[in-house]
Motif scaffolding. Structure first.
Motif, PDB file in Angstrom:
ATOM      1  N   VAL A 183       3.010  40.218 -34.319  1.00 56.97           N
ATOM      2  CA  VAL A 183       4.315  39.612 -34.039  1.00 56.97           C
ATOM      3  C   VAL A 183       4.782  38.760 -35.211  1.00 56.97           C
ATOM      4  O   VAL A 183       5.960  38.800 -35.593  1.00 56.97           O
ATOM      5  CB  VAL A 183       4.254  38.781 -32.741  1.00 56.97           C
ATOM      6  CG1 VAL A 183       5.514  37.937 -32.567  1.00 56.97           C
ATOM      7  CG2 VAL A 183       4.060  39.697 -31.533  1.00 56.97           C
ATOM      8  N   VAL A 225       7.852  44.558 -26.733  1.00 61.39           N
ATOM      9  CA  VAL A 225       7.572  43.520 -27.727  1.00 61.39           C
ATOM     10  C   VAL A 225       8.180  43.897 -29.076  1.00 61.39           C
ATOM     11  O   VAL A 225       8.830  43.078 -29.736  1.00 61.39           O
ATOM     12  CB  VAL A 225       6.053  43.283 -27.854  1.00 61.39           C
ATOM     13  CG1 VAL A 225       5.745  42.387 -29.060  1.00 61.39           C
ATOM     14  CG2 VAL A 225       5.513  42.648 -26.580  1.00 61.39           C
ATOM     15  N   CYS A 262      11.157  41.859 -31.051  1.00 61.81           N
ATOM     16  CA  CYS A 262      10.930  41.306 -32.388  1.00 61.81           C
ATOM     17  C   CYS A 262      11.929  41.864 -33.407  1.00 61.81           C
ATOM     18  O   CYS A 262      12.417  41.147 -34.270  1.00 61.81           O
ATOM     19  CB  CYS A 262       9.506  41.595 -32.845  1.00 61.81           C
ATOM     20  SG  CYS A 262       8.225  40.726 -31.910  1.00 61.81           S
ATOM     21  N   TYR A 281       8.094  33.731 -30.317  1.00 63.59           N
ATOM     22  CA  TYR A 281       7.930  35.156 -30.019  1.00 63.59           C
ATOM     23  C   TYR A 281       6.473  35.528 -29.762  1.00 63.59           C
ATOM     24  O   TYR A 281       6.195  36.442 -28.982  1.00 63.59           O
ATOM     25  CB  TYR A 281       8.535  36.006 -31.139  1.00 63.59           C
ATOM     26  CG  TYR A 281      10.003  36.279 -30.902  1.00 63.59           C
ATOM     27  CD1 TYR A 281      10.444  37.516 -30.464  1.00 63.59           C
ATOM     28  CD2 TYR A 281      10.955  35.278 -31.092  1.00 63.59           C
ATOM     29  CE1 TYR A 281      11.779  37.757 -30.218  1.00 63.59           C
ATOM     30  CE2 TYR A 281      12.294  35.504 -30.858  1.00 63.59           C
ATOM     31  CZ  TYR A 281      12.710  36.746 -30.415  1.00 63.59           C
ATOM     32  OH  TYR A 281      14.042  36.981 -30.162  1.00 63.59           O
ATOM     33  N   ALA A 335       5.394  37.356 -26.401  1.00 62.31           N
ATOM     34  CA  ALA A 335       4.641  38.609 -26.453  1.00 62.31           C
ATOM     35  C   ALA A 335       3.384  38.525 -25.602  1.00 62.31           C
ATOM     36  O   ALA A 335       3.042  39.471 -24.869  1.00 62.31           O
ATOM     37  CB  ALA A 335       4.287  38.940 -27.902  1.00 62.31           C
TER      38      ALA A 335
END
Length: 213
Positions: A100, A168, A172, A194, A198
């Motif tokens: 991420v 996810v 992103c 984030y 996630a």
């Protein structure tokens, strides 16, 4: 592009010819602002401060420029993601957070490149599109594998690992559509937000993970 203008894209390589770099830099700005079909070769050449003939000495066509933008952008993203995985610890939560961080950072700091990559895939030839889609799939599979492994190890509890992974990645990637430097979040703060989103998406339960250790 004048000698004093700083490059606005991270797609430039140190080994690039200066004129090649100036044209590529200009193309990111102009296509990012006007779209591929709204941009002419003359527009890019004028922005770069070169003649149309000079542009054709370095790129065979406007389409070739677009392919370079998308191809280099994905190469940079994949390389950053692979490095993040290499540097992370083995546990699934750490690996997902590393993924991420790499993905969000790339899209927050390369907003124009991300916009072009997501909006102009349709403008590519079939052959070029297949290349770019294959590289997108490579990036997605890294997320799929980490989430799947986390579920297998009972660290993540997503009922559909593939759907969670796709969610996810999509979230992103969308950072590029709204994030602006100097706004509410710095890039590190954005990454932290984030990462937590996630982990919740894949059903990570920190208490269970700590108990297993």
């Amino acid at each position: 592009m004048s000698a004093t203008r700083r490059s606005t894209t991270a797609l430039i390589r140190q080994s690039d010819d200066p004129t090649f770099a100036a044209i590529l830099d200009a193309a990111v700005r102009v296509i990012g602002a006007r779209g591929y079909h709204g941009t002419s070769v003359r527009d890019i050449a004028d922005e770069a401060g070169v003649s149309a003939g000079s542009l054709y000495n370095h790129f065979g066509s406007k389409h070739e420029l677009l392919v370079v933008i998308l191809d280099r952008g994905l190469d940079d993203l994949i390389n950053a993601t692979e490095q993040a995985l290499y540097d992370s610890t083995p546990d699934p939560a750490s690996r997902l957070m590393a993924l991420v961080a790499a993905h969000v950072s790339n899209h927050a700091q390369g907003r124009l490149e991300s916009y072009i990559g997501n909006s102009e895939l349709r403008s590519l030839s079939a052959e070029a599109r297949a290349l770019i889609v294959s590289k997108r799939d490579t990036q997605q599979r890294m997320f799929d594998r980490v989430v799947r492994d986390g579920v297998r190890q009972q660290v993540f509890h997503a009922s559909d690992p593939q759907m969670a992974s796709r969610f996810v990645v999509t979230a992103c990637t969308a950072v590029a559509t709204w994030y602006r430097p100097g706004g509410r979040f710095s890039v590190p703060e954005l990454i932290d937000q984030y990462q937590q989103l996630a982990l919740r998406t894949v059903g990570y339960r920190e208490e269970e993970s700590d108990a297993a250790v």
